[in-house]
Design an enzyme around this catalytic site. Structure first.
Site, PDB file in Angstrom:
ATOM      1  N   LYS A  21     -33.450  31.802  -7.145  1.00 25.37           N
ATOM      2  CA  LYS A  21     -32.228  31.355  -7.805  1.00 25.37           C
ATOM      3  C   LYS A  21     -32.198  31.841  -9.246  1.00 25.37           C
ATOM      4  O   LYS A  21     -31.184  32.374  -9.717  1.00 25.37           O
ATOM      5  CB  LYS A  21     -32.168  29.829  -7.744  1.00 25.37           C
ATOM      6  CG  LYS A  21     -30.797  29.254  -7.883  1.00 25.37           C
ATOM      7  CD  LYS A  21     -30.837  27.739  -7.701  1.00 25.37           C
ATOM      8  CE  LYS A  21     -30.983  27.345  -6.245  1.00 25.37           C
ATOM      9  NZ  LYS A  21     -31.328  25.909  -6.073  1.00 25.37           N
ATOM     10  N   ARG A  90     -32.119  22.480 -11.377  1.00 21.99           N
ATOM     11  CA  ARG A  90     -32.110  23.004 -10.002  1.00 21.99           C
ATOM     12  C   ARG A  90     -33.445  23.624  -9.635  1.00 21.99           C
ATOM     13  O   ARG A  90     -34.008  24.405 -10.380  1.00 21.99           O
ATOM     14  CB  ARG A  90     -31.035  24.093  -9.863  1.00 21.99           C
ATOM     15  CG  ARG A  90     -29.750  23.766 -10.554  1.00 21.99           C
ATOM     16  CD  ARG A  90     -28.798  24.955 -10.549  1.00 21.99           C
ATOM     17  NE  ARG A  90     -28.392  25.357  -9.220  1.00 21.99           N
ATOM     18  CZ  ARG A  90     -27.661  26.443  -8.983  1.00 21.99           C
ATOM     19  NH1 ARG A  90     -27.317  27.250  -9.978  1.00 21.99           N
ATOM     20  NH2 ARG A  90     -27.313  26.752  -7.750  1.00 21.99           N
ATOM     21  N   GLY A  99     -32.149  23.371   1.028  1.00 21.57           N
ATOM     22  CA  GLY A  99     -32.128  21.915   1.015  1.00 21.57           C
ATOM     23  C   GLY A  99     -33.489  21.244   1.007  1.00 21.57           C
ATOM     24  O   GLY A  99     -33.595  20.042   1.128  1.00 21.57           O
ATOM     25  N   MET A 101     -35.875  21.268  -1.384  1.00 21.49           N
ATOM     26  CA  MET A 101     -36.307  20.682  -2.650  1.00 21.49           C
ATOM     27  C   MET A 101     -35.093  20.089  -3.367  1.00 21.49           C
ATOM     28  O   MET A 101     -34.032  20.000  -2.806  1.00 21.49           O
ATOM     29  CB  MET A 101     -37.017  21.727  -3.482  1.00 21.49           C
ATOM     30  CG  MET A 101     -38.357  22.073  -2.872  1.00 21.49           C
ATOM     31  SD  MET A 101     -39.187  23.326  -3.804  1.00 21.49           S
ATOM     32  CE  MET A 101     -38.015  24.623  -3.731  1.00 21.49           C
ATOM     33  N   ARG A 334     -27.783  35.415  -3.803  1.00 24.36           N
ATOM     34  CA  ARG A 334     -29.053  35.951  -3.284  1.00 24.36           C
ATOM     35  C   ARG A 334     -28.711  36.774  -2.066  1.00 24.36           C
ATOM     36  O   ARG A 334     -27.619  36.655  -1.510  1.00 24.36           O
ATOM     37  CB  ARG A 334     -30.006  34.825  -2.925  1.00 24.36           C
ATOM     38  CG  ARG A 334     -29.449  34.018  -1.796  1.00 24.36           C
ATOM     39  CD  ARG A 334     -30.332  32.871  -1.373  1.00 24.36           C
ATOM     40  NE  ARG A 334     -29.481  31.965  -0.605  1.00 24.36           N
ATOM     41  CZ  ARG A 334     -29.609  30.661  -0.548  1.00 24.36           C
ATOM     42  NH1 ARG A 334     -30.569  30.084  -1.216  1.00 24.36           N
ATOM     43  NH2 ARG A 334     -28.800  29.933   0.172  1.00 24.36           N
ATOM     44  N   HIS A 447     -25.954  22.869   6.436  1.00 22.01           N
ATOM     45  CA  HIS A 447     -27.418  22.839   6.525  1.00 22.01           C
ATOM     46  C   HIS A 447     -27.917  23.309   7.892  1.00 22.01           C
ATOM     47  O   HIS A 447     -28.787  24.171   7.999  1.00 22.01           O
ATOM     48  CB  HIS A 447     -27.909  21.417   6.236  1.00 22.01           C
ATOM     49  CG  HIS A 447     -29.388  21.250   6.389  1.00 22.01           C
ATOM     50  ND1 HIS A 447     -29.965  20.792   7.543  1.00 22.01           N
ATOM     51  CD2 HIS A 447     -30.402  21.538   5.542  1.00 22.01           C
ATOM     52  CE1 HIS A 447     -31.281  20.773   7.392  1.00 22.01           C
ATOM     53  NE2 HIS A 447     -31.577  21.221   6.185  1.00 22.01           N
ATOM     54  N   SER A 778     -60.920  51.600  22.727  1.00 23.09           N
ATOM     55  CA  SER A 778     -59.731  50.762  22.699  1.00 23.09           C
ATOM     56  C   SER A 778     -60.180  49.368  22.291  1.00 23.09           C
ATOM     57  O   SER A 778     -61.070  48.787  22.918  1.00 23.09           O
ATOM     58  CB  SER A 778     -59.070  50.737  24.087  1.00 23.09           C
ATOM     59  OG  SER A 778     -57.958  49.884  24.053  1.00 23.09           O
ATOM     60  N   CYS A 846     -55.599  47.329  22.669  1.00 22.97           N
ATOM     61  CA  CYS A 846     -54.889  46.852  23.855  1.00 22.97           C
ATOM     62  C   CYS A 846     -54.834  45.336  23.939  1.00 22.97           C
ATOM     63  O   CYS A 846     -54.438  44.782  24.933  1.00 22.97           O
ATOM     64  CB  CYS A 846     -55.504  47.444  25.119  1.00 22.97           C
ATOM     65  SG  CYS A 846     -57.219  46.981  25.344  1.00 22.97           S
ATOM     66  N   TYR A 866     -52.866  54.711  18.697  1.00 26.28           N
ATOM     67  CA  TYR A 866     -51.789  54.022  19.407  1.00 26.28           C
ATOM     68  C   TYR A 866     -52.073  52.526  19.507  1.00 26.28           C
ATOM     69  O   TYR A 866     -53.202  52.080  19.330  1.00 26.28           O
ATOM     70  CB  TYR A 866     -51.591  54.605  20.814  1.00 26.28           C
ATOM     71  CG  TYR A 866     -52.719  54.329  21.766  1.00 26.28           C
ATOM     72  CD1 TYR A 866     -52.748  53.154  22.515  1.00 26.28           C
ATOM     73  CD2 TYR A 866     -53.772  55.228  21.914  1.00 26.28           C
ATOM     74  CE1 TYR A 866     -53.797  52.880  23.380  1.00 26.28           C
ATOM     75  CE2 TYR A 866     -54.822  54.961  22.781  1.00 26.28           C
ATOM     76  CZ  TYR A 866     -54.832  53.783  23.511  1.00 26.28           C
ATOM     77  OH  TYR A 866     -55.868  53.507  24.342  1.00 26.28           O
TER      78      TYR A 866
HETATM   79  P1  ADP Z   1     -29.609  24.226  -3.252  1.00 27.41           P
HETATM   80  O1  ADP Z   1     -30.716  25.183  -3.522  1.00 27.41           O
HETATM   81  O2  ADP Z   1     -29.978  23.103  -2.370  1.00 27.41           O
HETATM   82  O3  ADP Z   1     -28.347  24.938  -2.875  1.00 27.41           O
HETATM   83  P2  ADP Z   1     -28.604  24.127  -5.919  1.00 27.41           P
HETATM   84  O4  ADP Z   1     -29.565  24.107  -7.042  1.00 27.41           O
HETATM   85  O5  ADP Z   1     -27.998  25.442  -5.619  1.00 27.41           O
HETATM   86  O6  ADP Z   1     -29.307  23.505  -4.646  1.00 27.41           O
HETATM   87  O7  ADP Z   1     -27.508  23.072  -6.295  1.00 27.41           O
HETATM   88  C1  ADP Z   1     -26.817  22.256  -5.415  1.00 27.41           C
HETATM   89  C2  ADP Z   1     -25.337  22.397  -5.619  1.00 27.41           C
HETATM   90  O8  ADP Z   1     -24.951  22.064  -6.951  1.00 27.41           O
HETATM   91  C3  ADP Z   1     -24.856  23.787  -5.380  1.00 27.41           C
HETATM   92  O9  ADP Z   1     -23.656  23.755  -4.656  1.00 27.41           O
HETATM   93  C4  ADP Z   1     -24.636  24.321  -6.744  1.00 27.41           C
HETATM   94  O10 ADP Z   1     -23.648  25.310  -6.768  1.00 27.41           O
HETATM   95  C5  ADP Z   1     -24.207  23.103  -7.525  1.00 27.41           C
HETATM   96  N1  ADP Z   1     -24.536  23.247  -8.941  1.00 27.41           N
HETATM   97  C6  ADP Z   1     -25.755  23.522  -9.435  1.00 27.41           C
HETATM   98  N2  ADP Z   1     -25.721  23.639 -10.763  1.00 27.41           N
HETATM   99  C7  ADP Z   1     -24.438  23.436 -11.142  1.00 27.41           C
HETATM  100  C8  ADP Z   1     -23.762  23.447 -12.413  1.00 27.41           C
HETATM  101  N3  ADP Z   1     -24.407  23.708 -13.530  1.00 27.41           N
HETATM  102  N4  ADP Z   1     -22.458  23.205 -12.415  1.00 27.41           N
HETATM  103  C9  ADP Z   1     -21.800  22.939 -11.257  1.00 27.41           C
HETATM  104  N5  ADP Z   1     -22.364  22.910 -10.054  1.00 27.41           N
HETATM  105  C10 ADP Z   1     -23.678  23.163  -9.978  1.00 27.41           C
HETATM  106 MG    MG Z   2     -27.735  26.537  -3.804  1.00 29.10          MG
END
Ligand code: ADP
Ligand code: MG
Ligand code: MG
Length: 886
Positions: A21, A90, A99, A101, A334, A447, A778, A846, A866
């Site tokens: 991220k 985040r 989802g 963490m 990503r 999810h 082999s 093998c 091989y």
């Molecule tokens: P995950 O990895 O579970 O997607 P994220 O860190 O991406 O968790 O965040 C969860 C949600 O919160 C995502 O939809 C993300 O876009 C939103 N979000 C994260 N940071 C911000 C921010 N600074 N402003 C608005 N929305 C945010």
């Molecule tokens: Mg996200």
């Protein structure tokens, strides 16, 4: 050492340090895209925290400095009483773990700043909505309070206000919710919700670090084979608000369809919502196309950015965005997860668009993905009417009994379909156990969809005609059809259809293509088959490794050849002794005189000969490596206990069967405590007179017959389980004598290579001496693994392996992927010393590992000639061999 980096200090290649991220946010920032400013606390800080139990001492000052810069840039202060800046905290590891963490939004709100935020934005409702979100998220993730307690308060408030959802709660109601939430925090933790913004931030950072080691994160990593020691980064980012009225919202999108690879814009959008709402399935989002009507300017801008990102990453991107009062913000990007079909199609598309070269295209698909495409699908000719239709989120055909919660799915075992309204990270064990997943809410980015695609499981989401009642353990369709727990259902992840009962499955088109059963038109019509066939051509052009097949019958040999095998690397002759021929083997074992034994061998000879003629015919012009009889003879005899009981019972009745008594004597004589370390392999050949001679005679006469018919048979005779060169030399003498005899008798000289398996550590360690007499090696990596580690392959799975995997002693079973460090070292030594003594020594493998993608790369690296694997894995090994070479 530095632990904190502003977004404009990193780039996309720093996933190790900044997490996926953080690296994506840095890259987008550098591209000049509208990303809210922020900074990343590195994975190194996480590893420090997890090992030391405290944050690095210098971290607080670094965060202070970055926070100052952020405040200066925004012209606001974190959590100030007037016009406060809020941030999100985040998680983000090197590999995406959807989802798994934690993330906390709206950090910085407290009793004073909520008022300031209301005043600055002109929306009290929004400010209080954000505050209740903060306490809810902070409470559950940072303070560890059961999220259901907050959910219950919200439900009560909605009911009390006659509200249909969170959107209908007015400011007063939300104030009430906040008050109740604060009460929950005080009751469960014994202290008030922390009001100090900086304390909130620090607590959230620690919580994100800790979330790396939650049970569900560990389960996910084990399943996905992600190492446990990477740690996560933390991204601190200025908040932008998707819940700031009807001209605000939030969404997720893919630059192409991650399920099929078809070009186009795919995604979900939800107005008046913050982050998690889209994926959590709180409200149903609308398809991204609808944004064109809702906010044409943002839509155009979004499409422009998505095209740019895809061109920049030269790959499918998945993104998160938020619109705040008509202004678009990019929150994440990503390289997106995809299905196997999409991976093949997109690699070819990007190749044809000139964005990537052939080597890169090969790098983007895997043997595991090809294996998935070779699974059967539902019979397209079936007549059943679907009971519901949802969004096809991850393709495949799954049939199983409906189960309505994850714990049951994980316990039931057997084939189950996990049926949920929506899934959450807590459903992971059930998803892993299930054949397929069916939900009634959520879109392609929910999810369930994301996790299922990542694991290659069939998944249908958002079948919103279904009423799913978890308590009653049943689902009801729009037409009133009821499916209860334990009833069988079938789900089609390619069409999104759900069926009651069992639908027949048919072979996949990719297999039909390999089998040569598709005509030109059918081939052209199927984009996945086309992509696969082109990729196979590229792989074959590039690969250095040969790919042979393990095949014991003419039919297997034929299939192996269709699937592109360059020969047979392992023909197991003992399979030729099973079935109705078993009693001949029994007779051989019971023979008490040389004459009796010769008679039985003479009966077996024509049978073996016929088998070899069939195989040589199919493999004309290609090598066929035939292994002399290997397993312990008792495998051909009845079970000791059963036979003893039978004889004892017969005796008690006074009906003694002389044959059985004799058999029992033989079984007792051959009984071994450790048959796998007993009389088998070359040992058998050396102590049972005439057995090997019979086999070699069959091989030589079969080859002579094919030569006479004008063919080009290429037998190679392989001696199993030698520990050193003496055993091999004795065998070799006997083999040569028989070849010579047959040449005399038939007048046709059969030229057969004579070589050996290397499957005992001692053989590997003395390979230099052995190769002076052997023309090929082999590696029998199954036995080599079992004898190197000293554990029995037949017993470990049900015994201590689960605990070993759990404890991380290995990430994958060494019987699945070669243990490079130990077993691989023996293999390397044998290759090196074997070739030192005989330069043109032919070397293959093998064991099961010959068809295992990661092992194939290892075998390529150490210079094997091989790999050999089962016919169905031949295309997979070809692809991996091509990938290994680029
Ligand atoms: P995950 O990895 O579970 O997607 P994220 O860190 O991406 O968790 O965040 C969860 C949600 O919160 C995502 O939809 C993300 O876009 C939103 N979000 C994260 N940071 C911000 C921010 N600074 N402003 C608005 N929305 C945010
Ligand atoms: Mg996200
Ligand atoms: Mg073996």
């Amino acid at each position: 050492r530095r632990f904190v980096f502003a977004f404009n200090e990193g780039d996309k290649d720093q996933r190790e340090l900044l997490g996926g991220k953080g690296a994506g946010l840095a890259e987008m920032t550098n591209l000049g895209l509208p990303v809210p400013p922020g900074f990343t606390v590195s994975t190194e800080a996480c590893r420090y925290y997890l090992s030391q139990g405290e944050l690095p001492p210098s971290l607080a000052a670094e965060i202070d400095a970055h926070l100052k810069r952020l405040e200066a840039e925004r012209g606001k202060r974190l959590g100030a009483a007037e016009d406060p800046m809020l941030v999100s905290v985040r998680s983000g590891a090197k590999f995406s773990m959807p989802g798994m963490m934690e993330t906390v939004l709206d950090i910085g709100l407290n009793d004073a700043s909520v008022v300031g935020l209301a005043k600055a934005t002109g929306s009290e409702r929004f400010a209080w909505d954000s505050y209740r979100r903060l306490i809810q998220m902070f409470g559950s993730t940072v303070l560890g309070i059961d999220a259901a307690r907050f959910g219950a308060v919200l439900d009560d408030a909605e009911r009390a206000n006659g509200a249909a959802g969170d959107l209908d709660l007015d400011t007063d109601a939300l104030r009430g919710v906040v008050k109740a939430y604060k009460g929950i925090v005080r009751d469960t933790t014994g202290r008030d919700f922390p009001q100090e913004p900086r304390e909130q931030l620090d607590m959230a950072v620690r919580a994100v670090f800790r979330s790396w080691n939650t049970e569900r994160a560990r389960i996910y990593r084990r399943q996905e084979r992600i190492p446990h020691d990477l740690g996560t980064a933390v991204n601190v980012m200025a908040m932008v608000y998707g819940n700031l009225g009807p001209d605000s919202g939030t969404g997720v999108a893919f630059t192409r369809d991650p399920a099929t690879g078809a070009p186009g814009v795919y995604g979900d959008y939800l107005s008046e919502a913050q982050g998690e709402d889209v994926v959590a399935g709180i409200r149903s989002p609308v398809p991204l196309e609808d944004l064109e009507q809702l906010d044409p300017a943002s839509f155009t801008e979004l499409r422009r950015i998505m095209a740019m990102l895809e061109g920049h990453y030269r790959d499918l991107c998945d993104i998160e965005f938020t619109i705040e009062r008509g202004k678009l913000w990019m929150l994440q990007t990503r390289v997106g997860k995809r299905t196997a079909a999409a991976a093949f199609r997109m690699a070819i598309q990007f190749l044809d668009d000139g964005l990537i070269d052939v080597g890169e295209a090969l790098a983007r698909v895997t043997g595991d993905q090809l294996a998935q495409l070779m699974f059967p699908q539902f019979d397209p000719g079936f007549e059943a009417k679907p009971i519901a239709t949802g969004v096809p989120a991850s393709p495949g055909a799954a049939v199983g009994t409906a189960v309505f919660d994850s714990a049951t799915a994980a316990q039931t075992g057997g084939k189950v379909i996990l049926v949920r309204r929506e899934t959450s990270p807590d459903d992971l064990p059930g998803i892993i156990a299930a054949e397929g997943i069916l939900t009634s809410r959520g879109g392609k980015t929910s999810h369930a969809a994301v996790v299922a695609r990542g694991m290659g499981k069939t998944c249908v989401v958002g079948a919103d005609d279904l009423e799913i009642d978890t308590d009653q353990r049943r689902l009801t369709t729009a037409d009133g059809v009821v499916v209860r727990e334990g009833d069988t259902i079938s789900i089609d992840g390619t069409s999104g259809c759900v069926y009651a009962g069992t639908i027949d499955v048919v072979p996949s088109p990719v297999v039909e293509y390999f089998e040569g059963r598709l005509d030109v038109d059918e081939h052209r019509r199927d984009p996945v088959v086309q992509a696969v066939s082109r990729m196979m051509i590229y792989a074959d052009e590039h690969r250095r490794l040969g790919v042979h097949a393990n095949a014991d019958t003419a039919d297997d040999a034929k299939r192996a050849r269709r699937f592109g095998a360059d020969g047979i690397g392992l023909c197991r002759t003992e399979h030729m002794f099973l079935g109705e021929r078993r009693h001949h083997v029994e007779a051989l074992i019971l023979a008490e005189t040389a004459a009796e034994r010769d008679k039985v061998l003479a009966e077996l000879l024509p049978m073996q000969l016929g088998d070899f003629v069939g195989i040589f015919t199919e493999m004309d012009g290609l090598p066929v490596t035939i292994r002399l009889i290997d397993p312990p003879l008792h495998e051909f005899l009845p079970d000791l206990t059963e036979l003893s009981v039978k004889v004892a019972l017969a005796e008690a009745r006074g009906e003694v069967d002389e044959g059985d008594v004799r058999l029992l004597r033989a079984v007792k004589r051959l009984h071994e405590q450790n048959p796998m370390l007993g009389l088998r392999g070359v040992r058998l050949g050396l102590v049972v007179p005439g057995l090997v001679a019979m086999q070699v005679r069959a091989i030589a006469e079969a080859a002579a017959a094919r030569i006479r018919a004008g063919d080009d048979p290429r037998p190679e005779i392989m001696v199993p389980l030698i520990g050193g060169t003496e055993e091999f030399e004795l065998m070799r003498e006997e083999i040569e004598r028989v070849l010579h005899d047959v040449a005399e008798a038939t007048g046709i000289e059969v030229r057969a290579k004579i070589g050996t398996m290397i499957e005992l550590p001692r053989a590997a360690l003395t390979a230099g001496r052995i190769s002076r007499h052997a023309e090929f090696f082999s590696f029998g990596t199954n036995d080599l693994t079992q004898t190197t580690w000293g554990f029995s392959r037949d017993d470990v799975e049900g015994s201590f392996f689960p605990a070993y995997l759990e404890k991380g002693i290995f990430v994958t079973s060494p019987f699945e992927s070669l243990d490079e460090e130990g077993v691989g070292r023996l293999v390397s030594i044998a290759v090196e010393e074997g070739r030192a003594a005989r330069e043109n020594l032919l070397i293959g493998v093998c064991g099961e590992h010959g068809g295992d993608p990661s092992s194939v790369h290892f075998f390529d690296r150490i210079g094997l000639d091989y790999v050999s694997c089962s016919p169905f894995r031949v295309p997979i090994a070809r692809l991996e061999a091509g990938r290994a070479a680029v």
